[in-house]
Write a protein that holds these residues in place. Structure first.
Motif, PDB file in Angstrom:
ATOM      1  N   ARG A  86      44.514  52.894 -57.112  1.00 28.35           N
ATOM      2  CA  ARG A  86      44.915  51.925 -58.279  1.00 28.35           C
ATOM      3  C   ARG A  86      43.851  51.124 -58.465  1.00 28.35           C
ATOM      4  NH1 ARG A  86      50.174  49.389 -55.319  1.00 28.35           N
ATOM      5  NH2 ARG A  86      51.675  51.690 -54.207  1.00 28.35           N
ATOM      6  N   ALA A  87      43.492  51.151 -58.474  1.00 28.57           N
ATOM      7  CA  ALA A  87      41.827  50.267 -59.044  1.00 28.57           C
ATOM      8  C   ALA A  87      41.608  51.118 -59.794  1.00 28.57           C
ATOM      9  CB  ALA A  87      40.645  49.662 -58.055  1.00 28.57           C
ATOM     10  N   GLN A  88      41.009  52.881 -58.915  1.00 31.64           N
ATOM     11  CA  GLN A  88      40.490  53.761 -59.346  1.00 31.64           C
ATOM     12  C   GLN A  88      40.135  54.328 -60.981  1.00 31.64           C
ATOM     13  OE1 GLN A  88      39.824  57.564 -57.673  1.00 31.64           O
ATOM     14  NE2 GLN A  88      37.930  57.313 -58.108  1.00 31.64           N
ATOM     15  N   ALA A  89      42.153  54.003 -61.402  1.00 31.60           N
ATOM     16  CA  ALA A  89      42.791  54.233 -62.360  1.00 31.60           C
ATOM     17  C   ALA A  89      42.866  53.318 -62.817  1.00 31.60           C
ATOM     18  CB  ALA A  89      44.605  54.248 -61.708  1.00 31.60           C
ATOM     19  N   LEU A  90      43.292  52.060 -63.039  1.00 34.11           N
ATOM     20  CA  LEU A  90      43.250  50.551 -64.089  1.00 34.11           C
ATOM     21  C   LEU A  90      41.370  50.641 -64.440  1.00 34.11           C
ATOM     22  CD1 LEU A  90      44.562  48.292 -61.281  1.00 34.11           C
ATOM     23  CD2 LEU A  90      45.551  49.294 -64.020  1.00 34.11           C
ATOM     24  N   VAL A  91      40.665  50.991 -63.900  1.00 34.59           N
ATOM     25  CA  VAL A  91      39.442  51.539 -64.569  1.00 34.59           C
ATOM     26  C   VAL A  91      39.504  52.409 -64.861  1.00 34.59           C
ATOM     27  CG1 VAL A  91      36.397  51.609 -63.463  1.00 34.59           C
ATOM     28  CG2 VAL A  91      37.958  50.357 -62.221  1.00 34.59           C
ATOM     29  N   THR A  92      39.912  53.941 -65.076  1.00 34.28           N
ATOM     30  CA  THR A  92      39.843  54.950 -65.983  1.00 34.28           C
ATOM     31  C   THR A  92      40.678  54.508 -67.393  1.00 34.28           C
ATOM     32  OG1 THR A  92      39.308  55.984 -64.096  1.00 34.28           O
ATOM     33  CG2 THR A  92      40.493  56.972 -65.679  1.00 34.28           C
ATOM     34  N   LEU A  93      41.849  54.089 -67.098  1.00 33.14           N
ATOM     35  CA  LEU A  93      42.797  53.365 -68.044  1.00 33.14           C
ATOM     36  C   LEU A  93      41.938  52.549 -68.929  1.00 33.14           C
ATOM     37  CD1 LEU A  93      45.974  53.778 -66.574  1.00 33.14           C
ATOM     38  CD2 LEU A  93      45.035  55.219 -68.141  1.00 33.14           C
ATOM     39  N   ALA A  95      38.856  51.812 -69.745  1.00 30.34           N
ATOM     40  CA  ALA A  95      38.113  52.773 -70.539  1.00 30.34           C
ATOM     41  C   ALA A  95      38.474  52.874 -71.486  1.00 30.34           C
ATOM     42  CB  ALA A  95      36.718  53.042 -69.545  1.00 30.34           C
ATOM     43  N   GLU A  96      39.791  53.498 -71.785  1.00 32.75           N
ATOM     44  CA  GLU A  96      40.287  53.699 -73.277  1.00 32.75           C
ATOM     45  C   GLU A  96      40.792  52.837 -74.143  1.00 32.75           C
ATOM     46  OE1 GLU A  96      39.790  57.333 -73.161  1.00 32.75           O
ATOM     47  OE2 GLU A  96      38.599  57.318 -71.579  1.00 32.75           O
ATOM     48  N   GLU A  97      41.120  51.465 -73.313  1.00 27.06           N
ATOM     49  CA  GLU A  97      41.601  50.815 -74.146  1.00 27.06           C
ATOM     50  C   GLU A  97      41.339  50.422 -75.490  1.00 27.06           C
ATOM     51  OE1 GLU A  97      44.036  47.288 -72.260  1.00 27.06           O
ATOM     52  OE2 GLU A  97      42.275  46.682 -72.410  1.00 27.06           O
ATOM     53  N   SER A 119      45.775  42.591 -70.521  1.00 28.69           N
ATOM     54  CA  SER A 119      45.149  43.748 -71.261  1.00 28.69           C
ATOM     55  C   SER A 119      44.543  44.365 -70.122  1.00 28.69           C
ATOM     56  CB  SER A 119      43.809  43.940 -72.708  1.00 28.69           C
ATOM     57  OG  SER A 119      42.740  43.313 -71.665  1.00 28.69           O
ATOM     58  N   LEU A 120      44.363  45.676 -69.708  1.00 26.91           N
ATOM     59  CA  LEU A 120      43.229  46.866 -68.754  1.00 26.91           C
ATOM     60  C   LEU A 120      42.090  45.821 -68.625  1.00 26.91           C
ATOM     61  CD1 LEU A 120      44.769  49.683 -69.692  1.00 26.91           C
ATOM     62  CD2 LEU A 120      45.166  48.663 -67.645  1.00 26.91           C
ATOM     63  N   ARG A 121      41.261  45.928 -69.746  1.00 25.22           N
ATOM     64  CA  ARG A 121      40.025  44.648 -69.040  1.00 25.22           C
ATOM     65  C   ARG A 121      40.371  44.442 -68.506  1.00 25.22           C
ATOM     66  NH1 ARG A 121      37.333  46.953 -75.092  1.00 25.22           N
ATOM     67  NH2 ARG A 121      37.187  49.043 -74.960  1.00 25.22           N
ATOM     68  N   GLU A 122      41.442  43.075 -69.443  1.00 21.44           N
ATOM     69  CA  GLU A 122      41.631  41.387 -68.488  1.00 21.44           C
ATOM     70  C   GLU A 122      41.793  41.745 -66.468  1.00 21.44           C
ATOM     71  OE1 GLU A 122      43.363  38.953 -71.875  1.00 21.44           O
ATOM     72  OE2 GLU A 122      44.631  40.232 -71.093  1.00 21.44           O
TER      73      GLU A 122
END
Length: 180
Positions: A86-93, A95-97, A119-122
Motif C-alpha cells: 500500500r505504501a509503495q502504491a501511495l508513493v507511485t500515485l 508522483a502522479e498528483e 492529498s496523496l503528497r500529504e
C-alpha cells in the motif's frame, strides 16, 4: 588440400558450437547479487522467497524479533506485506498528483479516519501508522529501520527487492534449460 579443407570446416563448426554454448551460458548469468548478502548469492528466486528477511542487503537493523512483531518472517512475506504494498502504491500515485486539482478519489479504507481527504503528497509524508491496521508502536519498530514516513516504507529498497523476488519467483523454471 581436401584434408585441410575438411579440418577447417570441422574447426569452424566446433568454434561456432562453442560460441553458441558461450551465448547460452551468458543468457543465464543473470544475478541479483547487489540485493542479497553473499551467502544467498547464487540461490534461485524460489529459494530466496523462503529465505529470512536478513538475506537482503540493507537489513542490518532487522532482527527475527522485529519480524515477529511485524508478522514478517520471510523475504517473500516482506515483498507482499500489505502495508509495504500500500505504501509503495501511495508513493507511485503521489508522483502522479497535480497540485490544486480535485477528483472523486478516496482511499478511506486504507487510511485512518483522521487522514481521509488529504492529498496523496500529504499522505506519503505521514507516519506509517496513518495506514489502517498499523499503530504508533509500529512507527517505533519501523524507525529502527530508518522508516519514518509512508514514503520511506514504500521506497525501502529491501522491501522493493523482496517484492520483485516474490513477483518473479513463480516464473522461474526449475531447470534453466527448460523452455522459457
Amino acid at each position: 588440400l581436401q584434408l585441410e579443407t575438411t579440418m577447417a570446416m570441422v574447426l569452424t563448426r566446433l568454434a561456432s558450437r562453442s560460441a553458441a554454448g558461450v551465448r547460452r551460458l551468458s543468457s543465464i548469468s543473470m544475478n541479483i547479487n547487489r540485493g542479497v548478502k553473499a551467502e544467498y548469492q547464487g540461490k534461485s528466486l524460489k529459494e530466496l522467497v523462503d529465505a529470512p528477511v536478513e538475506a537482503l542487503e540493507g537489513t542490518a537493523a532487522w532482527s527475527p524479533e522485529l519480524g515477529e512483531k511485524l508478522k514478517v518472517r520471510r523475504l517473500g512475506e516482506l515483498g507482499t506485506w500489505r502495508f509495504f504494498v500500500r505504501a509503495q502504491a501511495l508513493v507511485t500515485l503521489a508522483a502522479e498528483e497535480l497540485e490544486g486539482a480535485t477528483s472523486g478519489l478516496n482511499l478511506n479504507r486504507a487510511l485512518d479516519k483522521a487522514h481521509e481527504g488529504k492529498s496523496l503528497r500529504e499522505i506519503v509524508a505521514l507516519p506509517p501508522s496513518a495506514l489502517q491496521g498499523l499503530t504508533p508502536a509500529t512507527d517505533d519498530l519501523l524507525r529502527s529501520l530508518h522508516i519514518v514516513t509512508i514514503r520511506d516504507l514504500g521506497d525501502w529498497r529491501p522491501a522493493r527487492v523482496a517484492a520483485a523476488i516474490a513477483s518473479m519467483a513463480s516464473l522461474e523454471a526449475d531447470d534453466s534449460n527448460q523452455h522459457r
